[in-house]
Design a protein around this motif. Sequence first.
Motif, PDB file in Angstrom:
ATOM      1  N   THR A 106      -3.242 -10.610  23.921  1.00  0.00           N
ATOM      2  CA  THR A 106      -1.943 -10.259  23.342  1.00  0.00           C
ATOM      3  C   THR A 106      -1.732  -8.748  23.337  1.00  0.00           C
ATOM      4  OG1 THR A 106      -2.861 -10.120  21.115  1.00  0.00           O
ATOM      5  CG2 THR A 106      -1.980 -12.267  21.808  1.00  0.00           C
ATOM      6  N   HIS A 107      -2.812  -8.004  23.527  1.00  0.00           N
ATOM      7  CA  HIS A 107      -2.799  -6.542  23.485  1.00  0.00           C
ATOM      8  C   HIS A 107      -2.421  -6.016  22.100  1.00  0.00           C
ATOM      9  CE1 HIS A 107      -3.535  -6.777  27.734  1.00  0.00           C
ATOM     10  NE2 HIS A 107      -2.512  -7.594  27.828  1.00  0.00           N
ATOM     11  N   ASN A 108      -2.538  -6.889  21.101  1.00  0.00           N
ATOM     12  CA  ASN A 108      -2.289  -6.478  19.717  1.00  0.00           C
ATOM     13  C   ASN A 108      -3.514  -5.770  19.159  1.00  0.00           C
ATOM     14  OD1 ASN A 108       0.122  -7.828  19.932  1.00  0.00           O
ATOM     15  ND2 ASN A 108      -0.412  -9.469  18.515  1.00  0.00           N
ATOM     16  N   SER A 109      -3.266  -4.774  18.341  1.00  0.00           N
ATOM     17  CA  SER A 109      -4.349  -4.132  17.602  1.00  0.00           C
ATOM     18  C   SER A 109      -4.686  -5.006  16.404  1.00  0.00           C
ATOM     19  CB  SER A 109      -3.922  -2.758  17.109  1.00  0.00           C
ATOM     20  OG  SER A 109      -3.705  -1.899  18.210  1.00  0.00           O
ATOM     21  N   ILE A 110      -5.971  -5.067  16.086  1.00  0.00           N
ATOM     22  CA  ILE A 110      -6.403  -5.854  14.928  1.00  0.00           C
ATOM     23  C   ILE A 110      -7.215  -4.970  13.992  1.00  0.00           C
ATOM     24  CG2 ILE A 110      -6.387  -8.051  16.171  1.00  0.00           C
ATOM     25  CD1 ILE A 110      -9.760  -7.015  15.383  1.00  0.00           C
ATOM     26  N   GLU A 111      -7.225  -5.366  12.735  1.00  0.00           N
ATOM     27  CA  GLU A 111      -8.065  -4.723  11.735  1.00  0.00           C
ATOM     28  C   GLU A 111      -8.480  -5.815  10.763  1.00  0.00           C
ATOM     29  OE1 GLU A 111      -7.040  -0.856   9.969  1.00  0.00           O
ATOM     30  OE2 GLU A 111      -7.389  -1.812   8.016  1.00  0.00           O
TER      31      GLU A 111
ATOM     32  N   GLY B  43      -6.813 -13.549   9.048  1.00  0.00           N
ATOM     33  CA  GLY B  43      -6.107 -12.307   9.360  1.00  0.00           C
ATOM     34  C   GLY B  43      -6.177 -11.966  10.834  1.00  0.00           C
ATOM     35  N   LEU B  44      -7.332 -12.228  11.449  1.00  0.00           N
ATOM     36  CA  LEU B  44      -7.487 -11.975  12.881  1.00  0.00           C
ATOM     37  C   LEU B  44      -6.474 -12.790  13.674  1.00  0.00           C
ATOM     38  CD1 LEU B  44      -8.959 -10.993  15.463  1.00  0.00           C
ATOM     39  CD2 LEU B  44     -10.539 -12.894  15.130  1.00  0.00           C
ATOM     40  N   PHE B  45      -6.409 -14.098  13.406  1.00  0.00           N
ATOM     41  CA  PHE B  45      -5.497 -14.961  14.158  1.00  0.00           C
ATOM     42  C   PHE B  45      -4.038 -14.614  13.875  1.00  0.00           C
ATOM     43  CE2 PHE B  45      -9.349 -17.673  14.256  1.00  0.00           C
ATOM     44  CZ  PHE B  45      -9.503 -17.661  15.631  1.00  0.00           C
ATOM     45  N   GLU B  46      -3.749 -14.178  12.666  1.00  0.00           N
ATOM     46  CA  GLU B  46      -2.394 -13.744  12.350  1.00  0.00           C
ATOM     47  C   GLU B  46      -2.054 -12.476  13.144  1.00  0.00           C
ATOM     48  OE1 GLU B  46       0.321 -12.741   8.442  1.00  0.00           O
ATOM     49  OE2 GLU B  46      -1.824 -12.343   8.353  1.00  0.00           O
TER      50      GLU B  46
END
Length: 143
Positions: A102-107, A132-135
């Motif tokens: 998705t190229h989304n940043s995660i925290e 939270g990761l999957f969200e």
Amino acid sequence: MSSHVADNEAVVRRDVREVWHSSGDLDLIPDIVTDDFVYRNPLVDEPVHGPDDYRKLAATFRDAFSDIDMEISEMVAVNDKVVTRYTTRAVHDGEFMDIEPTHNSIEITGIIIDHLEDGKLTERYVNDDALGLFEQIGTIELP
């Protein structure tokens, strides 16, 4: 703090730095974990056993996420146990659990409980913010 406890903390810090950071060296895993090492995480279907499977697990995460930075927020060590509270930041740019990049940043945040013997990890329990990761990678939407 005894040198034994400090040594155990150093092993856990080395694992975080080498195994879970994008710039780490997975070839060091046999120096960090025992042959009968067991890794448990609710995100992983079955416990992971031994250095080879641990390396495969770490490689899977490192293939799915780039720029992994795992920051230790707090560490408490008593005898042969080390508890670590951490925050991981990364970018989802590889397939993860059949989810296209998705190229989304995660925290995400989490806690690790490690058991050590003779200066190596023997057992690890991980509990992190999988929801939270999957969200954050956009596969679920909270109501």
